[in-house]
Design a protein around this motif. Structure first.
Motif, PDB file in Angstrom:
ATOM      1  N   UNK A   1      35.217  33.632  38.130  1.00 30.17           N
ATOM      2  CA  UNK A   1      34.821  34.711  37.343  1.00 30.17           C
ATOM      3  C   UNK A   1      35.424  36.035  38.124  1.00 30.17           C
ATOM      4  N   UNK A   2      35.667  37.044  37.057  1.00 27.30           N
ATOM      5  CA  UNK A   2      36.019  38.484  37.556  1.00 27.30           C
ATOM      6  C   UNK A   2      35.118  39.456  37.339  1.00 27.30           C
ATOM      7  N   UNK A   3      34.707  40.084  38.486  1.00 24.69           N
ATOM      8  CA  UNK A   3      33.498  41.032  38.542  1.00 24.69           C
ATOM      9  C   UNK A   3      33.991  42.335  37.887  1.00 24.69           C
ATOM     10  N   UNK A   4      34.052  42.985  36.786  1.00 31.81           N
ATOM     11  CA  UNK A   4      34.688  44.125  36.323  1.00 31.81           C
ATOM     12  C   UNK A   4      33.985  45.191  36.945  1.00 31.81           C
ATOM     13  N   UNK A   5      32.528  45.206  36.778  1.00 30.73           N
ATOM     14  CA  UNK A   5      31.661  46.105  37.502  1.00 30.73           C
ATOM     15  C   UNK A   5      31.332  46.024  38.959  1.00 30.73           C
ATOM     16  N   UNK A   6      31.762  45.279  39.727  1.00 30.54           N
ATOM     17  CA  UNK A   6      31.495  44.930  41.140  1.00 30.54           C
ATOM     18  C   UNK A   6      30.045  44.303  41.407  1.00 30.54           C
ATOM     19  N   UNK A   7      29.637  43.662  40.413  1.00 33.07           N
ATOM     20  CA  UNK A   7      28.200  43.036  40.527  1.00 33.07           C
ATOM     21  C   UNK A   7      28.531  41.658  40.004  1.00 33.07           C
TER      22      UNK A   7
ATOM     23  N   UNK B   1      41.199  39.944  40.306  1.00 30.22           N
ATOM     24  CA  UNK B   1      41.856  40.108  38.944  1.00 30.22           C
ATOM     25  C   UNK B   1      43.451  40.306  39.002  1.00 30.22           C
ATOM     26  N   UNK B   2      43.904  40.631  40.086  1.00 31.09           N
ATOM     27  CA  UNK B   2      45.525  40.642  40.171  1.00 31.09           C
ATOM     28  C   UNK B   2      46.179  39.115  40.343  1.00 31.09           C
ATOM     29  N   UNK B   3      45.271  38.182  40.883  1.00 31.28           N
ATOM     30  CA  UNK B   3      45.769  37.005  41.024  1.00 31.28           C
ATOM     31  C   UNK B   3      45.129  35.921  40.394  1.00 31.28           C
ATOM     32  N   UNK B   4      45.593  35.048  39.511  1.00 28.09           N
ATOM     33  CA  UNK B   4      44.597  34.064  38.699  1.00 28.09           C
ATOM     34  C   UNK B   4      44.170  33.064  39.880  1.00 28.09           C
ATOM     35  N   UNK B   5      45.227  32.663  40.937  1.00 26.89           N
ATOM     36  CA  UNK B   5      44.552  31.647  41.658  1.00 26.89           C
ATOM     37  C   UNK B   5      43.773  32.121  43.098  1.00 26.89           C
ATOM     38  N   UNK B   6      43.613  33.509  43.200  1.00 27.79           N
ATOM     39  CA  UNK B   6      43.338  34.335  44.491  1.00 27.79           C
ATOM     40  C   UNK B   6      41.929  34.529  44.455  1.00 27.79           C
ATOM     41  N   UNK B   7      41.253  34.712  45.362  1.00 29.44           N
ATOM     42  CA  UNK B   7      39.831  35.329  45.349  1.00 29.44           C
ATOM     43  C   UNK B   7      39.873  36.587  45.880  1.00 29.44           C
ATOM     44  N   UNK B   8      38.544  37.286  46.042  1.00 20.72           N
ATOM     45  CA  UNK B   8      38.559  38.751  46.394  1.00 20.72           C
ATOM     46  C   UNK B   8      38.568  38.621  48.011  1.00 20.72           C
ATOM     47  N   UNK B   9      38.354  37.513  48.716  1.00 20.19           N
ATOM     48  CA  UNK B   9      38.169  37.603  50.120  1.00 20.19           C
ATOM     49  C   UNK B   9      39.986  37.465  50.596  1.00 20.19           C
ATOM     50  N   UNK B  10      40.765  37.110  49.587  1.00 17.59           N
ATOM     51  CA  UNK B  10      42.192  36.981  49.866  1.00 17.59           C
ATOM     52  C   UNK B  10      43.014  38.494  49.716  1.00 17.59           C
ATOM     53  N   UNK B  11      42.186  39.209  49.148  1.00 13.63           N
ATOM     54  CA  UNK B  11      42.745  40.538  48.714  1.00 13.63           C
ATOM     55  C   UNK B  11      42.647  41.388  49.954  1.00 13.63           C
ATOM     56  N   UNK B  12      43.901  42.146  50.150  1.00 10.32           N
ATOM     57  CA  UNK B  12      43.885  43.015  51.570  1.00 10.32           C
ATOM     58  C   UNK B  12      42.865  44.274  51.340  1.00 10.32           C
TER      59      UNK B  12
END
Length: 297
Positions: free
Chosen positions: A55-61, A270-281
């Motif tokens: 799931x994508x967290x739109x509000x950070x929670x 949110x910018x990568x369908x197969x990625x997670x937030x831990x992969x985001x620089x």
């Protein structure tokens, strides 16, 4: 002594022929029903290792109904004390070989372990579920009860993360501490809470929404012990080397939880369908640095 020709039938040849036909019919029947051992194993592997979209967290929670991963982040103490046990670990379903060879789907009770894979698949993704009737989409708050459910990639069942007090017959196999397992019934054993990381600020943050992709403590409500990965107890499973997950609160000299109890609820990038937030620089706080800009130009 006379020798028989190859075409001569000897012994119970008629019975052997009928037995061979029965074995062939039994094989065909099992293959049509998907009951062959190789079919069971392939079915379990296809579901447990199937890619799952978080799931994508739109509000950070984090919210009830979100599909997330539970990640035990990399830490310095594990590298210093156990040089071979470094890197982030995720909570996952752990099936023994007997279950792999005998079951067509997940059977309760089922074990859990920590794995080195941080890619969201069927066996290491969980749903955040309400236990007191809170609507789906509402943010989870510090000190609020919730359940962690997983389907393992299957669509016809749900297992819930649970724990219970240690006894003479119920304990973790390696550390002999309080075990963690999956069950098919929602009860007081499946209730968990998110606790703020800094013990000095926990009272102030009580009732605030739980941020996604941030370190926190996950506490079992019934036993008041925290979910942990000691990293010095590991087992061999069907999927390779995996680490034991237990319920035990590790405290340092300042009465604060150690990094063995740290967890991150990971959501999708949110910018990568197969990625997670831990992969985001992580972006630079001041944007592009001057020396980097000169190198690019």
């Amino acid at each position: 002594m006379a020798a028989y020709r190859p075409g001569v039938l000897i012994g119970n040849w008629n019975e052997d022929a009928y037995l061979e036909e029965d074995r062939l019919r039994d094989f065909m029947r099992k293959r049509e029903r998907g009951e062959l051992l190789i079919q069971k194993i392939n079915n379990l592997q296809d579901n447990l290792l199937k890619k799952i979209q978080l799931s994508v967290s739109k509000d950070g929670f984090v919210h009830f109904g979100d599909t997330v991963m539970l990640l035990n982040p990399d830490n310095k103490s594990s590298v210093e004390n156990y040089p071979g046990v470094c890197g982030s670990l995720t909570l996952a379903i752990n099936l023994d070989e007997i279950s792999i060879y005998s079951a067509r789907s997940l059977q309760a009770p089922c074990g859990v372990s920590a794995v080195e894979s941080v890619d969201p698949v069927g066996r290491n993704t969980f749903s955040l579920l309400s236990v007191d009737g809170v609507a789906v989409g509402e943010p989870i708050r510090f000190g609020q009860n919730f359940a962690l459910g997983t389907t393992g990639g299957f669509s016809d069942q749900m297992l819930y993360l649970a724990s219970d007090h240690k006894s003479f017959t119920r304990f973790a196999k390696k550390s002999y501490l309080q075990q963690v397992f999956l069950t098919d019934e929602l009860s007081y054993l499946t209730c968990w809470q998110a606790t703020f990381l800094d013990p000095r600020l926990r009272l102030e943050y009580e009732g605030f929404p739980v941020p996604a992709n941030s370190k926190m403590i996950i506490t079992h409500c019934h036993t008041n012990r925290s979910l942990a990965v000691p990293r010095n107890f590991w087992t061999r499973s069907y999927f390779g080397k995996e680490y034991e997950v237990i319920c035990h609160t590790y405290l340092d000299s300042h009465k604060a939880e150690e990094d063995k109890n740290y967890w991150v609820i990971v959501t999708r990038n949110p910018s990568d369908e197969d990625g997670t937030m831990i992969d985001r620089p992580n972006p630079h706080p001041g944007g592009i640095r001057k020396n980097e800009f000169r190198e690019e130009t």
